[in-house]
Design a protein around this motif. Structure first.
Motif, PDB file in Angstrom:
ATOM      1  N   GLY A  73      43.670  21.855  31.933  1.00 17.32           N
ATOM      2  CA  GLY A  73      42.942  20.697  32.432  1.00 17.32           C
ATOM      3  C   GLY A  73      42.276  21.005  33.767  1.00 17.32           C
ATOM      4  N   ILE A  74      41.639  19.986  34.333  1.00 17.66           N
ATOM      5  CA  ILE A  74      40.905  20.204  35.586  1.00 17.66           C
ATOM      6  C   ILE A  74      41.912  20.308  36.721  1.00 17.66           C
ATOM      7  N   ALA A  75      42.474  21.494  36.852  1.00 23.08           N
ATOM      8  CA  ALA A  75      43.583  21.713  37.790  1.00 23.08           C
ATOM      9  C   ALA A  75      43.546  23.166  38.262  1.00 23.08           C
ATOM     10  N   GLU A  76      42.531  23.465  39.082  1.00 26.20           N
ATOM     11  CA  GLU A  76      42.335  24.859  39.504  1.00 26.20           C
ATOM     12  C   GLU A  76      43.505  25.392  40.317  1.00 26.20           C
ATOM     13  N   GLN A  77      44.039  24.570  41.197  1.00 24.67           N
ATOM     14  CA  GLN A  77      45.167  25.021  42.015  1.00 24.67           C
ATOM     15  C   GLN A  77      46.358  25.375  41.124  1.00 24.67           C
ATOM     16  N   HIS A  78      46.641  24.505  40.176  1.00 26.76           N
ATOM     17  CA  HIS A  78      47.744  24.753  39.247  1.00 26.76           C
ATOM     18  C   HIS A  78      47.484  26.014  38.423  1.00 26.76           C
ATOM     19  N   ALA A  79      46.252  26.194  37.970  1.00 27.88           N
ATOM     20  CA  ALA A  79      45.927  27.364  37.146  1.00 27.88           C
ATOM     21  C   ALA A  79      46.240  28.656  37.879  1.00 27.88           C
ATOM     22  N   VAL A  80      45.863  28.729  39.154  1.00 26.08           N
ATOM     23  CA  VAL A  80      46.064  29.956  39.932  1.00 26.08           C
ATOM     24  C   VAL A  80      47.548  30.221  40.169  1.00 26.08           C
ATOM     25  N   THR A  81      48.290  29.179  40.558  1.00 23.45           N
ATOM     26  CA  THR A  81      49.710  29.398  40.835  1.00 23.45           C
ATOM     27  C   THR A  81      50.510  29.583  39.550  1.00 23.45           C
ATOM     28  N   LEU A  82      50.098  28.967  38.457  1.00 18.39           N
ATOM     29  CA  LEU A  82      50.692  29.238  37.145  1.00 18.39           C
ATOM     30  C   LEU A  82      50.536  30.718  36.806  1.00 18.39           C
ATOM     31  N   ALA A  83      49.338  31.248  37.051  1.00 20.69           N
ATOM     32  CA  ALA A  83      49.099  32.676  36.807  1.00 20.69           C
ATOM     33  C   ALA A  83      49.988  33.533  37.700  1.00 20.69           C
ATOM     34  N   ALA A  84      50.153  33.092  38.941  1.00 17.88           N
ATOM     35  CA  ALA A  84      51.016  33.841  39.862  1.00 17.88           C
ATOM     36  C   ALA A  84      52.458  33.875  39.356  1.00 17.88           C
ATOM     37  N   GLY A  85      52.925  32.737  38.846  1.00 22.39           N
ATOM     38  CA  GLY A  85      54.279  32.696  38.295  1.00 22.39           C
ATOM     39  C   GLY A  85      54.438  33.629  37.107  1.00 22.39           C
ATOM     40  N   MET A  86      53.431  33.666  36.247  1.00 20.54           N
ATOM     41  CA  MET A  86      53.480  34.592  35.104  1.00 20.54           C
ATOM     42  C   MET A  86      53.494  36.044  35.570  1.00 20.54           C
ATOM     43  N   ALA A  87      52.635  36.348  36.551  1.00 21.42           N
ATOM     44  CA  ALA A  87      52.569  37.722  37.055  1.00 21.42           C
ATOM     45  C   ALA A  87      53.884  38.136  37.708  1.00 21.42           C
ATOM     46  N   ALA A  88      54.548  37.178  38.373  1.00 23.87           N
ATOM     47  CA  ALA A  88      55.832  37.478  39.016  1.00 23.87           C
ATOM     48  C   ALA A  88      56.891  37.865  37.992  1.00 23.87           C
ATOM     49  N   GLU A  89      56.710  37.415  36.748  1.00 21.26           N
ATOM     50  CA  GLU A  89      57.648  37.734  35.678  1.00 21.26           C
ATOM     51  C   GLU A  89      57.157  38.858  34.766  1.00 21.26           C
ATOM     52  N   GLY A  90      56.153  39.590  35.231  1.00 25.45           N
ATOM     53  CA  GLY A  90      55.737  40.784  34.504  1.00 25.45           C
ATOM     54  C   GLY A  90      54.642  40.613  33.476  1.00 25.45           C
ATOM     55  N   LEU A  91      54.125  39.371  33.333  1.00 27.51           N
ATOM     56  CA  LEU A  91      52.998  39.189  32.417  1.00 27.51           C
ATOM     57  C   LEU A  91      51.692  39.611  33.102  1.00 27.51           C
ATOM     58  N   MET A  92      50.621  39.673  32.310  1.00 27.11           N
ATOM     59  CA  MET A  92      49.313  40.059  32.835  1.00 27.11           C
ATOM     60  C   MET A  92      48.335  38.901  32.597  1.00 27.11           C
ATOM     61  N   PRO A  93      48.342  37.901  33.481  1.00 27.81           N
ATOM     62  CA  PRO A  93      47.491  36.729  33.275  1.00 27.81           C
ATOM     63  C   PRO A  93      46.031  36.991  33.646  1.00 27.81           C
ATOM     64  N   PHE A  94      45.143  36.654  32.712  1.00 25.21           N
ATOM     65  CA  PHE A  94      43.714  36.632  32.987  1.00 25.21           C
ATOM     66  C   PHE A  94      43.358  35.171  33.259  1.00 25.21           C
ATOM     67  N   CYS A  95      43.085  34.858  34.514  1.00 22.72           N
ATOM     68  CA  CYS A  95      42.759  33.491  34.901  1.00 22.72           C
ATOM     69  C   CYS A  95      41.239  33.382  34.977  1.00 22.72           C
ATOM     70  N   THR A  96      40.630  32.749  33.969  1.00 20.93           N
ATOM     71  CA  THR A  96      39.175  32.668  33.928  1.00 20.93           C
ATOM     72  C   THR A  96      38.709  31.323  34.441  1.00 20.93           C
ATOM     73  N   ILE A  97      37.792  31.377  35.386  1.00 18.94           N
ATOM     74  CA  ILE A  97      37.415  30.188  36.131  1.00 18.94           C
ATOM     75  C   ILE A  97      36.020  30.416  36.702  1.00 18.94           C
TER      76      ILE A  97
ATOM     77  N   LEU B   9      36.681  28.145  41.707  1.00 20.74           N
ATOM     78  CA  LEU B   9      37.787  28.858  42.358  1.00 20.74           C
ATOM     79  C   LEU B   9      37.870  28.457  43.826  1.00 20.74           C
ATOM     80  N   GLN B  10      36.759  27.999  44.390  1.00 21.37           N
ATOM     81  CA  GLN B  10      36.775  27.496  45.764  1.00 21.37           C
ATOM     82  C   GLN B  10      37.844  26.421  45.931  1.00 21.37           C
ATOM     83  N   ARG B  11      38.096  25.670  44.870  1.00 21.06           N
ATOM     84  CA  ARG B  11      39.041  24.556  44.932  1.00 21.06           C
ATOM     85  C   ARG B  11      40.492  25.032  44.953  1.00 21.06           C
ATOM     86  N   ALA B  12      40.714  26.323  44.754  1.00 20.27           N
ATOM     87  CA  ALA B  12      42.080  26.858  44.736  1.00 20.27           C
ATOM     88  C   ALA B  12      42.237  27.993  45.752  1.00 20.27           C
ATOM     89  N   TYR B  13      41.481  27.883  46.828  1.00 24.79           N
ATOM     90  CA  TYR B  13      41.455  28.988  47.796  1.00 24.79           C
ATOM     91  C   TYR B  13      42.824  29.261  48.416  1.00 24.79           C
TER      92      TYR B  13
END
Length: 590
Positions: free
Chosen positions: A332-356, A361-365
């Motif tokens: 959904g329209i939740a850029e901040q959540h998208a970026v930190t969700l990706a960070a959480g996945m990366a912290a657990e060894g996944l390889m998130p492609f966050c397309t935006i 992306l300015q909204r999730a600086y």
């Protein structure tokens, strides 16, 4: 000759002089007017068709512009523009020098607040309502129209949370059509669906937030809308009217395919049939190269995930969502959540492609800095619509990303010159990087018809010498390098060198050192802002290494570019082929 109702309306004051019985006919005419113009001039169609009755009702009941009205995002504001004095120039919508496709304060007193990004309307209208209270104006009305996709955003909920604790005279109109650009997602969508069906749990979420809730009501029933809005005028404090509408209302094809007809391009106004593309043997869009390549990589690498904030079609993550729904996420329209969700996945060894999109992306600086780069988590950002995007204009141009990302430690920044480079950097990233990376690419087509080449690993921080010269070295970053390649073909001498730098960060300092040692002039060119961008990085390098070569930086000056075609705006920004030729000739003759 019969004079139509719409022809008589040049302002909301004229609208208010009509009898209520004339308003349904006005709605039909307004729809036809929008369809007529957008079918030939292009633009956002479905959203504006869906709120025709609501637009008429708001301006009929409220005393705009004294009463303040904000359209969230603004995709749906065409009817509003037509009724507020811009009917005669509406055919200039989104054209160079014409009116903006979004509400814009400098364009009309009826555009109370500039929009273009979502979920800002409630915060802004609350700010205006508080200002009215401080100034002693207790009678002014404040209205925000927000869609169900936008109200699910964090910023909208932050504003609702504050609004519910005030006595501000604010009316939030929730335009519920179950779709933004793509269908709305998430638990709130399910809740609103249950409200419409009458199966929601006993407590109403908006009443729990201390808003006076009314609805849901039929957003195409003009008499009902007029009645409810007139009643709500006398209700003090924060309130929410839940309105059910159909996106694309009045054009069957737009109702049937709401995603395509959000912004359908040119179409037959009678049948709704889209204008056929004349040449199918065209290069693919960068977004499709990204989407198909991601699926190709994810089929072999089970660690890959895909994330997008409400742009599965625009970013082409839809291909992975269709094939691997458990590994691809529209949040959904939740850029901040998208970026930190990706960070959480990366912290657990996944390889998130966050397309935006670059502009979003300015909204999730903060999240890019704090949650990704500071922790050095290898999130792969794929920034679509980087550079000048064209007719969406100032709110949507992705021209700041190189500057706002370049200052962040740990972050790699790459811009492919063509589809092959996009594929290869995506391949390289999923092999395993020790840093996060941002890959920026423009809206629209690349340059290769046959782009599906075998993968090849790219060395981080490496550039390519495309042509060797002796006097002028042109350093290009990203897709604009294709313009450079075409231009220098017109110069027969061997004085011009061309380098596809690829990485904004880290710069290929070894190659740059050689370039500065062997060329008299260095010219950098980028489809981004000059202040702090790629050219600035090259200038910093020249200073660090004490090189005194003449350096020319071509990029976008320190101003907000308005709307027009990409070609027109490149020409205005002086980063087009003709401007480059002129610069080269001046340097060759010097």
């Amino acid at each position: 000759m019969h004079k139509t109702i719409l022809a008589q309306i040049d302002s909301p004051k004229a609208l208010r002089r009509l009898k209520t019985g004339d308003l349904p006919d006005l709605a039909l005419e307004l729809r036809d007017f929008i369809i007529d113009i957008v079918s030939t001039k292009e633009g956002h169609l479905g959203a504006s068709l869906g709120v025709v009755e609501l637009t008429i009702a708001i301006h009929y009941i409220f005393d705009t512009p004294n009463d303040k009205l904000i359209w969230d995002v603004g995709h749906q504001a065409y009817g509003h523009k037509i009724l507020t004095g811009r009917k005669s120039i509406f055919d200039t919508n989104r054209q160079l020098g014409g009116i903006s496709g979004f509400p814009k304060r400098s364009e009309s007193e009826y555009d109370a607040f500039g929009t273009g990004h979502s979920s800002t309307s409630i915060s802004a209208i609350l700010g205006m309502a508080i200002a009215s209270g401080i100034k002693g104006d207790t009678e002014r009305q404040h209205i925000a129209v927000i869609g169900d996709a936008s109200i699910a955003s964090g910023m909208a909920f932050e504003a609702l949370n504050h609004l519910g604790s005030t006595k501000a005279n604010v009316l939030v109109i929730l335009n519920d059509n179950a779709i933004g650009i793509d269908p709305s997602v998430g638990a709130l969508k399910k809740y609103l669906t249950n409200v419409k069906k009458g199966t929601a749990k006993e407590e109403n979420i908006f009443e729990c937030l201390n808003l006076n809730y009314t609805g849901p009501v039929d957003g195409h029933d003009l008499p009902l809308l007029l009645k409810e809005l007139e009643r709500l005028k006398s209700v003090k404090g924060p309130k929410l009217l839940h309105v059910i509408t159909t996106k694309g209302k009045g054009l069957q094809s737009a109702e049937d395919d709401q995603v395509v007809y959000h912004a359908p391009g040119k179409f037959n106004k009678s049948t709704g049939e889209l204008q056929a593309k004349t040449d199918t043997d065209q290069p693919a869009k960068y977004q499709d190269v990204f989407g198909h390549t991601l699926v190709e990589l994810a089929e072999k690498n089970k660690k890959i995930t895909g994330i997008t904030p409400a742009m599965p079609t625009g970013s082409s993550l839809k291909y992975m969502m269709a094939k691997m729904p458990d590994r691809a996420f529209d949040v959904g329209i939740a850029e901040q959540h998208a970026v930190t969700l990706a960070a959480g996945m990366a912290a657990e060894g996944l390889m998130p492609f966050c397309t935006i999109y670059s502009t979003f992306l300015q909204r999730a600086y903060d999240q890019v800095i704090h949650d990704v780069a500071l922790q050095n988590l290898p999130v792969i950002f794929c920034l679509d619509r980087a550079g000048i995007v064209g007719q969406d204009g100032a709110t949507h141009h992705g021209v700041y990303d190189m500057a706002y990302l370049r200052c962040i430690p740990n972050l790699v920044i790459f811009a492919p010159m063509n589809e092959t480079e996009l594929r290869n950097i995506m391949y390289t990233a999923q092999l395993g990087l020790s840093h996060p990376i941002a890959i920026r690419y423009p809206r629209g087509q690349g340059v290769q018809v046959h782009w599906k080449s075998p993968f090849d690993r790219i060395e981080i921080g490496s550039s390519r010498e495309l042509r060797k010269g002796s006097k002028i070295a042109i350093l290009s970053i990203g897709h604009i390098g294709n313009t450079v390649a075409e231009v220098i073909e017109e110069f027969s001498n061997d004085q011009i060198g061309h380098y596809d730098m690829r990485f904004v960060k880290p710069l290929d300092k070894k190659n740059l050192y050689t370039i500065f040692e062997n060329y008299e002039y260095v010219l950098s060119i980028e489809d981004g802002c000059k202040a702090g961008g790629f050219g600035s990085a090259v200038l910093e390098f020249a200073n660090e290494t004490a090189h005194a070569n003449k350096l020319v930086i071509m990029g976008i000056d320190d101003l907000f570019l308005e709307h027009g075609t990409v070609q027109e705006l490149h020409r205005l920004a002086k980063i087009d082929a003709a401007s480059l030729k002129t610069r080269i000739k001046i340097l060759l003759d010097s």
